[in-house]
Scaffold this active site. Structure first.
Site, mmCIF file in Angstrom:
data_model
loop_
_atom_site.group_PDB
_atom_site.id
_atom_site.type_symbol
_atom_site.label_atom_id
_atom_site.label_comp_id
_atom_site.label_asym_id
_atom_site.label_seq_id
_atom_site.Cartn_x
_atom_site.Cartn_y
_atom_site.Cartn_z
ATOM 1 N N LYS A 34 -11.552 -2.612 12.681
ATOM 2 C CA LYS A 34 -11.886 -3.840 13.402
ATOM 3 C C LYS A 34 -11.085 -3.811 14.696
ATOM 4 C CE LYS A 34 -11.541 -8.814 13.468
ATOM 5 N NZ LYS A 34 -10.879 -9.982 12.892
ATOM 6 N N GLY A 49 -8.317 -19.255 14.476
ATOM 7 C CA GLY A 49 -7.380 -20.225 13.925
ATOM 8 C C GLY A 49 -7.682 -21.677 14.268
ATOM 9 N N ALA A 72 -13.890 -15.598 13.080
ATOM 10 C CA ALA A 72 -12.944 -16.488 13.778
ATOM 11 C C ALA A 72 -13.482 -17.903 13.950
ATOM 12 C CB ALA A 72 -12.554 -15.930 15.143
ATOM 13 N N ASN A 88 -10.525 -15.798 7.018
ATOM 14 C CA ASN A 88 -9.162 -15.573 6.543
ATOM 15 C C ASN A 88 -8.395 -16.887 6.449
ATOM 16 O OD1 ASN A 88 -6.604 -14.725 5.924
ATOM 17 N ND2 ASN A 88 -6.400 -13.286 7.589
#
Lengths: 373, 66, 255
Positions: free
Chosen positions: C95, C156, C182, C204
């Site tokens: 990645k 995030g 993301a 994630n």
């Protein structure tokens, strides 16, 4: 390589469509191939007016209130192919002619004086008469006086297309005529054109050579137009995926009387043709759509603003037809014989701007540009 | 002699090989990659590659990340 | 089934391994997510904690490792990290992340294209993390990227698919799989991306920092599956104009 499903499978997919699927496609921003099949189906026929409205809205959103104009220059009526439907077929006894460079240039300049900046160079498929050398030389002579030069000639190799691109040809049209292999075989009796797959791969070769634009199409009247429409959608989608830098166009040549008295095998009405145009516009908002002078003035005027983006005007389909004596056989009879001024006036009447030029070949990157000798 | 490992100066015995050095640090050689003086060593080289005085080592491994 | 560079994946959810409270929670959450590919980062070994090794808890037979180049600020650094990842036994999968701006961590398109070109030549299977730029996606595809990973919103931020319009174009145009990465902060966000036709999503933070990461992983897995099934089933379109008109409204010219 692009491959096409069996024609009967395309027909079957269209025949399974329900009205619910038509309504879904009609309301969708991205109808996709399933939606295209729905819009081409008999179930969509009651919704033709709604399709016209959607198609028109998409077209003006993407292209503005404009109509691009072009005219063909027929270079030669010699043809090595034997196509049952075509006036230029090698089987027909017509007077044949190939224009000299000076003759071709003078025909082009007549169109130039009439205000055309987009020129379509057309010839029968006889490489011995009009081959790559001929086209290259002619393009070099014409390139600086026209905004764009297109060709509609025999299929060429990628290297040959690249050569012509450097000489100033920026777009290539090559029509499959029909995506139905059986009918294809039946009407293409001889010549290089009898090879279905070689022709099917031609648009990709032109795109690979760097052409700014590639045109595809089916000759309407040979096979089931609904399945031809779905095949065109598949071809467009494949070309978009594999050659994203290339602009794409579709033409809808509907069979007109021609020398040889070939009767359409599967006649296509104006209503059918309209449905096909609206469906493809809704499937692909960016594709350029041609409607030539094969169609009558009444129909062409009615279709302004509903989907097509390019009209020919004042066309003559015989080599030397503009300024020379015109002897040399015509490919088909035109349905709209109005002059450029008359067609432009009709376009303006509808509140659209007739455009005679958009891209200037002079902007092409220097290294890609061969200089005239 | 002195080597610089992950930015820290460390005193080690002359002639120490990479495999020995990793085990002195308590590291499992199979999970660590070693870059010695800018060159990535293969696992097979760990047993034979002797560290030189002033060698610059980077010991790297996978950690959590998105 | 999803295929990337010839490898098949049953799950269209890819997991990340960062920010979990412990390796054990991570292991359990990844198991609950059903994912088959997980991203990992590369860092210097902490010489004071030699046992801090995520490889211990992750079964390499179960998960394909997708090492990232996080921290790289230009193509050169990314290429160096890629080679270290391969030497660490990370395989050819990568990645590619090049993020020069530490504030937004938005990817640098020019360095990403340069690095992709180089790494493809070196034999890597490159999945570049990009802003949702359709032309960049095509340029990366042209130089050999095996998938593209456009962001939904800055990493995030948990803001969901803010780049919807651009991602729709990427999905329509790309030949390689499109993995939305993301900013996907809730199961509804990944369902939206999957309904649009994304081939997969990578999550994630939203799982790692949830109150109960294991249950949240399951929620994400279900949302990915629901979104995918909805896409395949064909969503009903939002009704627009197309007001019923008389059958030949505006078509009086037809013969």
């Amino acid at each position: 390589m692009f491959t096409i499903p069996e024609f009967s499978a395309l027909q079957a997919a269209i025949s399974r469509v329900t009205e619910t699927e038509v309504l879904r496609a009609l309301h969708s921003d991205h109808p996709g191939l399933d939606g295209l099949a729905a819009l081409l189906s008999p179930a969509a026929e009651p919704h033709l007016a709604a399709m016209a409205k959607r198609s028109g809205a998409i077209t003006s959103q993407r292209f503005g209130r404009t109509m691009q104009l072009y005219a063909p220059v027929y270079l030669s009526s010699f043809c090595a192919n034997r196509c049952a439907y075509c006036g230029f077929s090698a089987d027909n006894t017509i007077e044949r002619r190939v224009l000299t460079f000076d003759e071709a240039e003078s025909e082009a300049m007549i169109l130039h004086q009439r205000g055309f900046n987009h020129l379509l160079l057309v010839s029968g498929e006889a490489p011995a008469k009009v081959g790559v050398d001929y086209l290259e030389e002619l393009a070099l002579r014409l390139r600086d006086r026209f905004a764009a030069l297109s060709i509609e000639v025999q299929p060429l190799t990628t290297e040959e297309y690249a050569r012509l691109f450097r000489a100033g040809i920026t777009s290539v049209a090559v029509y499959q005529e029909t995506y139905d292999r059986d009918i294809y075989k039946q009407v293409h009796l001889g010549g290089r054109k009898a090879d279905f797959d070689y022709r099917l791969e031609t648009p990709a070769r032109a795109a690979a050579a760097g052409m700014r634009e590639v045109g595809i199409g089916a000759l309407l009247g040979l096979a089931d137009w609904r399945a031809e429409g779905l095949a065109l959608g598949l071809h467009l989608a494949w070309l978009r995926k594999h050659y994203w830098r290339t602009g794409l166009t579709v033409s809808f040549p509907r069979m007109r009387p021609a020398q040889g008295e070939f009767k359409p095998l599967a006649p296509v009405s104006e209503r059918n043709l309209s449905q096909m145009i609206f469906a493809l516009r809704m499937f692909d908002p960016d594709v350029g759509l041609y409607l030539s002078t094969r169609e009558e003035a009444r129909y062409r005027d009615g279709m302004i603003g509903l989907g097509p983006t390019r009209y020919s005007a004042g066309s003559c389909t015989a080599p030397g037809g503009y300024g020379l004596d015109g002897a040399g056989g015509e490919q088909f009879e035109v349905g709209d014989s109005r002059s450029l001024a008359e067609v432009s006036a009709a376009i303006q009447q509808k509140g659209f701007d007739p455009v005679r030029k958009d891209w200037d070949a002079v902007f092409q990157t220097k290294e890609d540009r061969q200089q005239a000798a | 002699m002195k080597v610089f490992c992950n930015g820290e100066a460390q005193e080690i015995a002359p002639g120490t090989r990479v495999a020995e050095y990793l085990s002195q640090l308590g590291l499992d050689a199979s999970s660590v990659v070693v870059e010695c003086d800018g060159k990535i060593l293969t696992r097979e080289e760990y047993g034979s590659h002797a560290l030189q005085d002033g060698s610059v080592l980077e010991l790297i491994r996978f950690v959590g990340g998105g | 089934m999803l295929t990337i560079a010839g490898r098949k994946f049953r799950s269209r959810l890819f997991g990340g391994t960062g920010k979990f409270s412990s390796p054990e929670v991570m292991k359990e959450a990844l198991a609950a997510s059903g994912c088959e590919m997980v991203t990992v980062a590369l860092r210097r070994v902490d010489l004071d904690n030699p046992d801090d090794d995520i490889m211990r808890v992750l079964d390499r037979d179960r998960y394909l490792f997708l090492p990232n180049t996080s921290g790289a600020r230009d193509a050169g650094e990314a290429i160096r990290l890629a080679k270290l990842a391969r030497a660490s036994g990370g395989g050819e999968w990568l990645k590619l992340e090049v993020t020069p701006d530490p504030r937004t961590l938005l990817p640098d398109p020019i360095e990403t294209l340069k690095a992709t070109e180089e790494l493809v030549k070196e034999g890597f299977k490159v999945l570049p993390y990009i802003n949702a730029d359709p032309i960049l996606a095509l340029r990366l595809q042209d130089v050999g990227a095996v998938a593209v990973m456009p962001l939904g919103s800055p990493i995030g931020t948990n803001q969901g698919v803010l780049t919807r319009f651009q991602i729709e174009i990427i999905i329509a145009q790309a030949q390689v799989p499109v993995i939305v990465d993301a900013g996907l902060g809730a199961p509804s966000h990944v369902a939206e991306a999957m309904e649009m036709g994304a081939d997969a999503v990578l999550v994630n933070t939203a799982i790692a920092v949830a109150g109960d990461p294991v249950r949240m992983a399951r929620a994400f897995a279900m949302a990915v599956e629901a979104g995918r099934i909805a896409y395949e089933a064909g969503l009903g379109a939002v009704s627009k104009d197309a007001a019923p008109s008389s059958p030949d409204d505006g078509l009086g010219f037809l013969r």
